[in-house]
Scaffold this motif. Sequence first.
Motif, PDB file in Angstrom:
ATOM      1  N   THR A 155      14.567   8.526  -0.244  1.00 38.31           N
ATOM      2  CA  THR A 155      14.071   7.502  -1.166  1.00 38.31           C
ATOM      3  C   THR A 155      12.550   7.473  -1.170  1.00 38.31           C
ATOM      4  O   THR A 155      11.916   7.292  -2.216  1.00 38.31           O
ATOM      5  N   ASN A 156      11.951   7.680  -0.017  1.00 38.37           N
ATOM      6  CA  ASN A 156      10.490   7.639   0.077  1.00 38.37           C
ATOM      7  C   ASN A 156       9.847   8.763  -0.720  1.00 38.37           C
ATOM      8  O   ASN A 156       8.765   8.601  -1.293  1.00 38.37           O
ATOM      9  N   LYS A 157      10.504   9.928  -0.763  1.00 37.15           N
ATOM     10  CA  LYS A 157       9.949  11.050  -1.507  1.00 37.15           C
ATOM     11  C   LYS A 157      10.012  10.821  -3.007  1.00 37.15           C
ATOM     12  O   LYS A 157       9.161  11.291  -3.760  1.00 37.15           O
ATOM     13  N   ARG A 158      11.041  10.099  -3.432  1.00 37.46           N
ATOM     14  CA  ARG A 158      11.184   9.860  -4.877  1.00 37.46           C
ATOM     15  C   ARG A 158      10.356   8.661  -5.348  1.00 37.46           C
ATOM     16  O   ARG A 158      10.158   8.473  -6.530  1.00 37.46           O
ATOM     17  N   GLY A 159       9.906   7.849  -4.412  1.00 38.98           N
ATOM     18  CA  GLY A 159       9.190   6.641  -4.787  1.00 38.98           C
ATOM     19  C   GLY A 159       7.761   6.910  -5.231  1.00 38.98           C
ATOM     20  O   GLY A 159       7.165   7.950  -4.922  1.00 38.98           O
ATOM     21  N   ARG A 160       7.195   5.955  -5.945  1.00 39.94           N
ATOM     22  CA  ARG A 160       5.816   6.063  -6.434  1.00 39.94           C
ATOM     23  C   ARG A 160       4.812   5.899  -5.308  1.00 39.94           C
ATOM     24  O   ARG A 160       3.817   6.609  -5.241  1.00 39.94           O
ATOM     25  N   GLY A 161       5.056   4.960  -4.396  1.00 40.26           N
ATOM     26  CA  GLY A 161       4.109   4.706  -3.325  1.00 40.26           C
ATOM     27  C   GLY A 161       4.550   5.292  -1.996  1.00 40.26           C
ATOM     28  O   GLY A 161       5.695   5.696  -1.818  1.00 40.26           O
ATOM     29  N   GLN A 162       3.613   5.333  -1.071  1.00 42.53           N
ATOM     30  CA  GLN A 162       3.869   5.825   0.276  1.00 42.53           C
ATOM     31  C   GLN A 162       3.424   4.758   1.282  1.00 42.53           C
ATOM     32  O   GLN A 162       2.385   4.108   1.100  1.00 42.53           O
ATOM     33  N   VAL A 163       4.257   4.602   2.339  1.00 40.16           N
ATOM     34  CA  VAL A 163       3.932   3.659   3.407  1.00 40.16           C
ATOM     35  C   VAL A 163       3.431   4.458   4.600  1.00 40.16           C
ATOM     36  O   VAL A 163       4.156   5.278   5.163  1.00 40.16           O
ATOM     37  N   ARG A 164       2.185   4.198   4.982  1.00 38.26           N
ATOM     38  CA  ARG A 164       1.581   4.878   6.111  1.00 38.26           C
ATOM     39  C   ARG A 164       0.910   3.834   7.000  1.00 38.26           C
ATOM     40  O   ARG A 164       0.078   3.054   6.526  1.00 38.26           O
ATOM     41  N   TYR A 165       1.318   3.861   8.271  1.00 39.49           N
ATOM     42  CA  TYR A 165       0.757   2.930   9.240  1.00 39.49           C
ATOM     43  C   TYR A 165       0.871   1.491   8.734  1.00 39.49           C
ATOM     44  O   TYR A 165      -0.100   0.720   8.743  1.00 39.49           O
ATOM     45  N   ASN A 166       2.102   1.161   8.286  1.00 40.74           N
ATOM     46  CA  ASN A 166       2.411  -0.183   7.796  1.00 40.74           C
ATOM     47  C   ASN A 166       1.505  -0.594   6.629  1.00 40.74           C
ATOM     48  O   ASN A 166       1.136  -1.768   6.488  1.00 40.74           O
ATOM     49  N   THR A 167       1.157   0.363   5.802  1.00 42.97           N
ATOM     50  CA  THR A 167       0.344   0.097   4.609  1.00 42.97           C
ATOM     51  C   THR A 167       0.944   0.841   3.425  1.00 42.97           C
ATOM     52  O   THR A 167       1.179   2.056   3.503  1.00 42.97           O
ATOM     53  N   LEU A 168       1.158   0.107   2.330  1.00 46.70           N
ATOM     54  CA  LEU A 168       1.640   0.714   1.096  1.00 46.70           C
ATOM     55  C   LEU A 168       0.450   1.234   0.309  1.00 46.70           C
ATOM     56  O   LEU A 168      -0.501   0.494   0.043  1.00 46.70           O
ATOM     57  N   GLU A 169       0.502   2.510  -0.081  1.00 46.55           N
ATOM     58  CA  GLU A 169      -0.614   3.150  -0.772  1.00 46.55           C
ATOM     59  C   GLU A 169      -0.170   3.676  -2.133  1.00 46.55           C
ATOM     60  O   GLU A 169       0.880   4.322  -2.240  1.00 46.55           O
ATOM     61  N   LEU A 170      -1.003   3.387  -3.146  1.00 49.00           N
ATOM     62  CA  LEU A 170      -0.775   3.884  -4.502  1.00 49.00           C
ATOM     63  C   LEU A 170      -2.076   4.497  -4.999  1.00 49.00           C
ATOM     64  O   LEU A 170      -3.113   3.827  -5.025  1.00 49.00           O
ATOM     65  N   GLU A 171      -2.035   5.750  -5.377  1.00 54.36           N
ATOM     66  CA  GLU A 171      -3.224   6.446  -5.867  1.00 54.36           C
ATOM     67  C   GLU A 171      -3.263   6.441  -7.391  1.00 54.36           C
ATOM     68  O   GLU A 171      -2.239   6.613  -8.051  1.00 54.36           O
ATOM     69  N   SER A 172      -4.474   6.257  -7.916  1.00 51.35           N
ATOM     70  CA  SER A 172      -4.708   6.321  -9.374  1.00 51.35           C
ATOM     71  C   SER A 172      -3.696   5.457 -10.133  1.00 51.35           C
ATOM     72  O   SER A 172      -2.854   5.940 -10.890  1.00 51.35           O
ATOM     73  N   VAL A 173      -3.781   4.165  -9.915  1.00 54.71           N
ATOM     74  CA  VAL A 173      -2.828   3.253 -10.539  1.00 54.71           C
ATOM     75  C   VAL A 173      -3.056   3.184 -12.047  1.00 54.71           C
ATOM     76  O   VAL A 173      -4.177   3.372 -12.542  1.00 54.71           O
ATOM     77  N   THR A 174      -1.994   2.928 -12.776  1.00 55.53           N
ATOM     78  CA  THR A 174      -2.019   2.722 -14.221  1.00 55.53           C
ATOM     79  C   THR A 174      -1.260   1.438 -14.546  1.00 55.53           C
ATOM     80  O   THR A 174      -0.745   0.756 -13.643  1.00 55.53           O
ATOM     81  N   GLN A 175      -1.184   1.116 -15.837  1.00 59.31           N
ATOM     82  CA  GLN A 175      -0.430  -0.071 -16.217  1.00 59.31           C
ATOM     83  C   GLN A 175       1.054   0.051 -15.871  1.00 59.31           C
ATOM     84  O   GLN A 175       1.740  -0.973 -15.737  1.00 59.31           O
ATOM     85  N   ALA A 176       1.541   1.254 -15.688  1.00 57.25           N
ATOM     86  CA  ALA A 176       2.940   1.434 -15.283  1.00 57.25           C
ATOM     87  C   ALA A 176       3.195   0.929 -13.870  1.00 57.25           C
ATOM     88  O   ALA A 176       4.339   0.645 -13.497  1.00 57.25           O
ATOM     89  N   ASP A 177       2.142   0.792 -13.059  1.00 53.66           N
ATOM     90  CA  ASP A 177       2.286   0.275 -11.696  1.00 53.66           C
ATOM     91  C   ASP A 177       2.151  -1.237 -11.631  1.00 53.66           C
ATOM     92  O   ASP A 177       2.254  -1.816 -10.534  1.00 53.66           O
ATOM     93  N   SER A 178       1.887  -1.888 -12.748  1.00 53.41           N
ATOM     94  CA  SER A 178       1.784  -3.351 -12.772  1.00 53.41           C
ATOM     95  C   SER A 178       3.171  -3.953 -12.587  1.00 53.41           C
ATOM     96  O   SER A 178       4.121  -3.588 -13.296  1.00 53.41           O
ATOM     97  N   GLY A 179       3.321  -4.855 -11.631  1.00 50.57           N
ATOM     98  CA  GLY A 179       4.610  -5.493 -11.378  1.00 50.57           C
ATOM     99  C   GLY A 179       4.646  -6.190 -10.036  1.00 50.57           C
ATOM    100  O   GLY A 179       3.601  -6.427  -9.403  1.00 50.57           O
ATOM    101  N   TYR A 180       5.868  -6.523  -9.599  1.00 51.30           N
ATOM    102  CA  TYR A 180       6.086  -7.241  -8.341  1.00 51.30           C
ATOM    103  C   TYR A 180       6.553  -6.273  -7.263  1.00 51.30           C
ATOM    104  O   TYR A 180       7.426  -5.435  -7.492  1.00 51.30           O
ATOM    105  N   TYR A 181       5.957  -6.413  -6.087  1.00 51.79           N
ATOM    106  CA  TYR A 181       6.326  -5.608  -4.929  1.00 51.79           C
ATOM    107  C   TYR A 181       6.894  -6.570  -3.877  1.00 51.79           C
ATOM    108  O   TYR A 181       6.170  -7.430  -3.357  1.00 51.79           O
ATOM    109  N   ASN A 182       8.212  -6.420  -3.595  1.00 52.15           N
ATOM    110  CA  ASN A 182       8.921  -7.303  -2.659  1.00 52.15           C
ATOM    111  C   ASN A 182       9.183  -6.562  -1.344  1.00 52.15           C
ATOM    112  O   ASN A 182       9.680  -5.432  -1.347  1.00 52.15           O
ATOM    113  N   PHE A 183       8.872  -7.227  -0.262  1.00 52.32           N
ATOM    114  CA  PHE A 183       9.086  -6.674   1.066  1.00 52.32           C
ATOM    115  C   PHE A 183      10.216  -7.475   1.728  1.00 52.32           C
ATOM    116  O   PHE A 183      10.057  -8.674   1.992  1.00 52.32           O
TER     117      PHE A 183
END
Length: 452
Positions: A155-183
Amino acid sequence: MLPLLFTIVSCVLFGSSAGIDSEEVCYGSTFRLPFEYTPPVFRGRLYFTPSNGGSRRVVMDNGEAKAPRIKVSYGSVQFTDLHKKDDGTFSVSFDGNRLIDVITLKILDCAEDDIENYGDFYNCAVPRQTEYVEFTPLHNLDETKILWNRTDPQTNKRGRGQVRYNTLELESVTQADSGYYNFRRKDNTLLSRKRLTVQENKSYNEAKVNEQLVIRNRFSGALWSVTFTPKGETEPITLINAGMLVEDEDWSLSLPFSGRISVVHSNIEINPVESSDSGLFEFRDSQGNLVHTAEVKVQYASAPTFVYIAIVVGIIFGGIVCCCCVRKCCCKKSSSKRDEPAPQAAAAPVVHYHDKSQPTHPSYSHARAPDYTHQPMNPLVYREPATTSLGPPVAAPGGLRAAPALSLNSDCLSSDPEPKFELKGLTFPSAPPLSSDFAVCHVYTSDKLNFP
């Protein structure tokens, strides 16, 4: 006996509650029903009507849950993991027909807001107890997908973001990344919630008529599409489509930038600028995401500084010249007034009286003082060597002043009447008066002045 007791208790409970209770809870939290609507006190039907216009449905009947997110226990009814669609009204029925609204539930968006620009790098902390991260886009709240799962690497490979050292990272965000992130935890309990909003980059450009304008775009290598909305209008005009200038033989002449626009390294160059170029330029990527908006305001080109200096100097010089001319004219007028001779009264003609009867009261006339500067002196006339008399100046006819002369033919020594000494046999005639009034000369005869 028990049904009667239930009815009495219900009437007391519902009768003591005045109106409808209003409850507000955050998204993803849990809502607990009041005690009077829980078993064993309440055994009727509980209805829910969503506020978005959905149909009414039964959520609990005789102490039994009719929805997957409702947990019913002895003395407790809980609604877990609330969503926006759980915003609505709860109703109860005692006889199976008449419904009474008892609770209004409002779901609040308590997410933390994060704002980023197109192309920026986004990162946020992940709680330690997080089992997975889900994403719900802003434009479609019913679509939720898993971005990261702690126990599922695929699932992590197919996802848009990556979690590294308890941090969610998104590179070069666009309007497609606008939304809610639930933990969420493993039991689906919501730990935290983020709302990311990606906005376009903005710039403001001032241009001058007949000059060159370059609208810079910091993103290169993409097939951009650019539209232009003139100031005061709402309909955009496509200038660039997939990185290529729009050129159509049928209507290219009507384009506002026909023959004046070019693309240079993802930048737009307009040369020369016209007054109608004011408006809004919008850059979009191949997915239609808004990358950059550039507002352009066109101003008329100002004249060089030396032109303004020359104008100011010309105005000052003109003012000085005007002041000098006015001053010179005033001086001329004042000098001409000083040079004009003062008007003089015409000299009265000389009158001689030969009648013996003379008026007893002489009249007096004050004459202007004689001017001796420009008139020639009359020669002295000697009538008798023994006696001479200085006659007063007499104004010449025609406005000219006569020079003073010594004459024995004057009747009076001044303009005032005075006694006159007369020798027997010899009489001095009086001089004519200096004015037009009658002048009288008195004659005095004395025997002492008779010479042998």
